[in-house]
Design a protein around this motif. Structure first.
Motif, PDB file in Angstrom:
ATOM      1  N   LEU A 164       0.826  -1.218   0.000  1.00 43.98           N
ATOM      2  CA  LEU A 164       0.000   0.000   0.000  1.00 43.98           C
ATOM      3  C   LEU A 164       0.858   1.264   0.000  1.00 43.98           C
ATOM      4  O   LEU A 164       0.529   2.243  -0.686  1.00 43.98           O
ATOM      5  N   THR A 165       1.942   1.261   0.733  1.00 43.08           N
ATOM      6  CA  THR A 165       2.849   2.411   0.747  1.00 43.08           C
ATOM      7  C   THR A 165       3.445   2.626  -0.645  1.00 43.08           C
ATOM      8  O   THR A 165       3.534   3.765  -1.126  1.00 43.08           O
ATOM      9  N   PHE A 166       3.835   1.562  -1.309  1.00 41.31           N
ATOM     10  CA  PHE A 166       4.390   1.657  -2.661  1.00 41.31           C
ATOM     11  C   PHE A 166       3.351   2.239  -3.617  1.00 41.31           C
ATOM     12  O   PHE A 166       3.651   3.137  -4.413  1.00 41.31           O
ATOM     13  N   VAL A 167       2.105   1.721  -3.544  1.00 36.13           N
ATOM     14  CA  VAL A 167       1.031   2.206  -4.426  1.00 36.13           C
ATOM     15  C   VAL A 167       0.755   3.683  -4.169  1.00 36.13           C
ATOM     16  O   VAL A 167       0.560   4.475  -5.105  1.00 36.13           O
ATOM     17  N   LYS A 168       0.771   4.081  -2.903  1.00 38.28           N
ATOM     18  CA  LYS A 168       0.537   5.492  -2.559  1.00 38.28           C
ATOM     19  C   LYS A 168       1.613   6.386  -3.183  1.00 38.28           C
ATOM     20  O   LYS A 168       1.307   7.451  -3.713  1.00 38.28           O
ATOM     21  N   ARG A 169       2.849   5.940  -3.145  1.00 41.61           N
ATOM     22  CA  ARG A 169       3.957   6.736  -3.693  1.00 41.61           C
ATOM     23  C   ARG A 169       3.995   6.739  -5.223  1.00 41.61           C
ATOM     24  O   ARG A 169       4.329   7.739  -5.840  1.00 41.61           O
ATOM     25  N   HIS A 170       3.678   5.587  -5.843  1.00 39.18           N
ATOM     26  CA  HIS A 170       3.877   5.432  -7.278  1.00 39.18           C
ATOM     27  C   HIS A 170       2.587   5.362  -8.092  1.00 39.18           C
ATOM     28  O   HIS A 170       2.646   5.344  -9.314  1.00 39.18           O
ATOM     29  N   GLY A 171       1.452   5.260  -7.440  1.00 35.97           N
ATOM     30  CA  GLY A 171       0.184   5.237  -8.143  1.00 35.97           C
ATOM     31  C   GLY A 171      -0.305   3.858  -8.555  1.00 35.97           C
ATOM     32  O   GLY A 171      -1.493   3.652  -8.732  1.00 35.97           O
ATOM     33  N   SER A 172       0.602   2.909  -8.725  1.00 36.34           N
ATOM     34  CA  SER A 172       0.224   1.537  -9.088  1.00 36.34           C
ATOM     35  C   SER A 172       1.392   0.612  -8.759  1.00 36.34           C
ATOM     36  O   SER A 172       2.484   1.062  -8.411  1.00 36.34           O
TER      37      SER A 172
END
Length: 187
Positions: A164-172
């Protein structure tokens, strides 16, 4: 020339050994986990990092309470049981590591031990134990036994948070990125 002809045979032997471990451990009399993501990388790591100047075989023992992989020769220079997971990979046999990667035996070079630890933790199982390693041998022991469901739930939650942290930072996120972040197989 001899090393080139040996690599495909060694890959085949490694895959055959992994299948045998899976078959043996699926028997009700062998109380280990049913997820075997850790065994192939652990054995491949033993072969790639072993000291081939030291006499003796790489040994894989399967018993009621553990799987033990041992090698002659100690850990590579600069690697200790205290820094196994954080030290940069130092394969003694980079050509063998590359052959394993190209043959699909391992997904990425330098991640075998990390994957073995992560897989065990994700299952709520004890991590591989290297405490029996000495200056002259490396011994990895993976104990069987009941899973700690609370620990497995905690690890799963941590993996979800990481994704979830990765998705928040990168969008997907791709499946491959998620599997690398969580150090799990993408299959």
């Amino acid at each position: 020339m001899r090393a080139r002809s040996l690599a495909p045979n060694l890959c085949a032997i490694l895959v055959h050994l992994h299948r045998w471990i899976v078959n043996v451990s699926d028997r009700p009399s062998w109380p280990t986990c049913r997820d075997h993501r850790w065994s192939l990388p652990l054995i491949a790591s033993a072969l790639v990092h072993r000291d081939y100047t030291a006499n003796g075989p790489t040994i894989v023992k399967v018993s009621q309470d553990a799987l033990v992989v041992s090698n002659p020769g100690g850990l590579p220079e600069g690697v200790t049981t205290s820094n196994l997971l954080i030290t940069p990979p130092r394969p003694r046999n980079p050509a063998l590591a590359d052959a394993f990667k190209r043959a699909g035996v391992v997904e990425r070079t330098g991640r075998g031990i990390n994957r073995a630890f992560a897989s065990q933790l994700a299952l709520g199982k004890p991590v591989p134990d290297y405490s029996r390693s000495t200056f002259s041998s490396v011994v990895a022991r993976v104990r069987s036994g009941p899973a700690d469901k609370e620990l497995a739930g905690f690890v799963a939650h941590q993996q979800e948070q990481t994704v979830l942290t990765f998705v928040k930072r990168h969008g997907s996120i791709t499946r491959r990125e998620a599997s690398e972040l969580c150090q799990i197989d993408s299959q």
